[in-house]
Design a protein around this motif. Structure first.
Motif: not given
Length: 494
Positions: A351, A353-354, A356, A358, A360, A362, A402-403, A405, A451
């Motif tokens: 993950d 997310t921490p 990336l 703010p 972005c 998406g 964003a989509d 993984r 990805y």
């Protein structure tokens, strides 16, 4: 009137001063004494206290290691603390756990644990003082003979030796006999401990000390002195050999492809006579920081490396040392390190997310940045982590949508089609490995970033063309980070 020959006296403080001068220990450096509390180290500790009073330019430390092997160990700690207070020298007590096992030498394991504990308190430029004396030197020479060692082993211990990352090892009492040390301790009423294990003849050194050396001295009273002389001659000859090996060895060492560390070029080694082959191989093992091999083991390794069929898989395990051959080169690694490098799982989800921004959007759009100190790490083995940073410089991959993984995968299929950013045409993974000369055992350690189910990059090797950041936009930079460890790593110079 006694006809006993007087035991020559000595001044431990003066002997320390001589050693410190020979070693050119710099002002401000720390003099660390391996302090057991036995008669030898107690005499040296008293001498160090006297030396310290007249030499305030150095820092001083006594280190006592609690091995937990004797019921008296706690009492020995109290004794050493009390004596250190009398000497007005600082003391550190280090408790260690000695590895035990059916094929492990307690002596060797205790020595290793003690060494690690003491050196952990030292910095480059510091000097370690040990209380080895003339009779210890004789024991070392006899043990070297028993093990069938050559000049290096027979050279035994030196009065001043460099060791472990620009540190010095000093043995001020090496010219002093056990009898002289015990006589001084008696005349000056120096309190010391008696380790009961010193009377157990199941240990080789005790057997020599208690049963063999007294008989040798009864027959040849000066044998400790003459053995020390032989050791010095062996050391002199070994120094010449080491100097010549150090001149020749670099031309046989080659950097590994696409990574850190080295390998030994066997085609060049094969052109030398067998004696030089053995010396150069031994020198390379020492250069990498591995434990020395016996002559029989060296000959076995050399035969496998040079004479086994070209298509034969050569992989030898000798203690903790693993020797492999690949494409005419020899690779050495640590069995323990390889075990610690085994990956936690073939597929790891990550993950990000921490990390990336703010800002972005998406869909891959990002705010422009120069660099970021922020990073995330994913543990992939006991000693290795995968680091990722968000940068707008260096080689980097675009940020995930964003989509998408993000996963980290290992040992992916050799048939995987890859399109490296540093090649014009794409190729199958197995062909790329062969082309780069990456040994098979290294390939399975390479992390691949995906990805969703699309390959993004092979960390440390390439980025897939479709995922390269080609402008100043922010992207992700991946890197393998190795944590500190006590054993040599695969291909790494210590």
């Amino acid at each position: 009137m006694s006809d006993r020959t007087p035991v020559p006296e000595f001044d431990a403080s003066s002997l320390i001063a001589d050693c410190v001068a020979k070693a050119s220990v710099g002002s401000g450096s720390q003099l660390v004494l391996a302090y057991s509390g036995g008669v030898d180290s107690e005499v040296l500790a008293q001498g160090l206290a006297s030396f310290a009073r007249h030499n305030p330019q150095y820092r001083y430390l006594l280190v006592h290691v609690h091995h937990g092997l004797s019921s008296n160990a706690d009492a020995w700690v109290r004794h050493c603390q009390s004596q250190a207070a009398k000497y007005q020298l600082p003391i550190e007590i280090r408790q260690v756990k000695v590895k035990m096992g059916p094929r492990l030498s307690i002596e060797a394991q205790a020595r290793s644990a003690r060494y690690e504990a003491i050196t952990s308190l030292m910095a480059p430029g510091d000097a370690l003082l040990t209380a080895h004396h003339l009779d210890d030197q004789l024991e070392t020479v006899l043990l070297a003979l028993k093990r069938g060692l050559g000049p290096k082993g027979l050279s035994a211990m030196g009065e001043v030796q460099a060791f472990d990352n620009n540190k010095q090892l000093l043995r001020p009492l090496l010219s002093i006999s056990r009898e002289q040390i015990e006589s001084l301790a008696t005349s000056q009423a120096i309190a010391h401990i008696e380790d009961e294990s010193n009377q157990d003849t199941k240990y080789d050194r005790n057997f020599l000390r208690l049963e063999i050396i007294p008989k040798l001295k009864a027959r040849w009273s000066s044998i400790a002195v003459t053995a020390s002389r032989s050791a010095a001659l062996c050391a002199q000859q070994q120094a010449v050999i080491d100097e010549e090996v150090s001149k020749r060895l670099p031309s046989y060492i080659v950097p590994v492809s696409q990574g850190n560390g080295t390998a030994l070029e066997l085609s060049d080694l094969r052109e030398q006579g067998v004696n030089w082959q053995l010396l150069l191989l031994r020198g390379y093992i020492e250069y990498l920081g591995f434990a020395p091999l016996s002559q029989v083991q060296l000959e076995q390794v050399l035969y496998q490396l040079l004479d086994a069929r070209v298509d034969a898989k050569v992989e030898l395990r000798l203690g903790d040392t693993l020797v492999r051959r690949f494409r005419g080169r020899a690779y050495l690694s640590s069995v323990e390190a390889e075990h610690a490098e085994r990956i936690n799982a073939p597929i790891l989800e990550w993950d990000l997310t921490p990390l990336l921004s703010p800002d972005c959007d998406g869909a891959g759009g990002v705010v422009q940045i120069e660099s970021s100190e922020a990073e995330l790490r994913l543990s992939v083995s006991e000693i290795k982590s995968l680091q990722v940073r968000m940068l707008s410089q260096l080689d980097r991959v675009r940020l995930p949508n964003a989509d998408e993984r993000v996963t980290v995968r290992f040992a992916i299929a050799g048939s995987t089609r890859c399109s490296p950013h540093n090649r014009q045409k794409g190729r199958e993974l197995k062909k790329l490995w062969q082309e780069s000369g990456i040994p098979p055992w290294e390939r399975e350690k390479v992390p691949f970033i995906f990805y969703n189910n699309v390959l993004v990059c092979a960390v440390g090797y390439w980025i897939e063309k479709a995922f390269v950041c080609r402008d100043a936009s922010a992207g992700l930079n991946f890197k393998i980070v190795t944590r500190n460890s006590s054993f040599p790593f695969t291909h790494h110079q210590p």
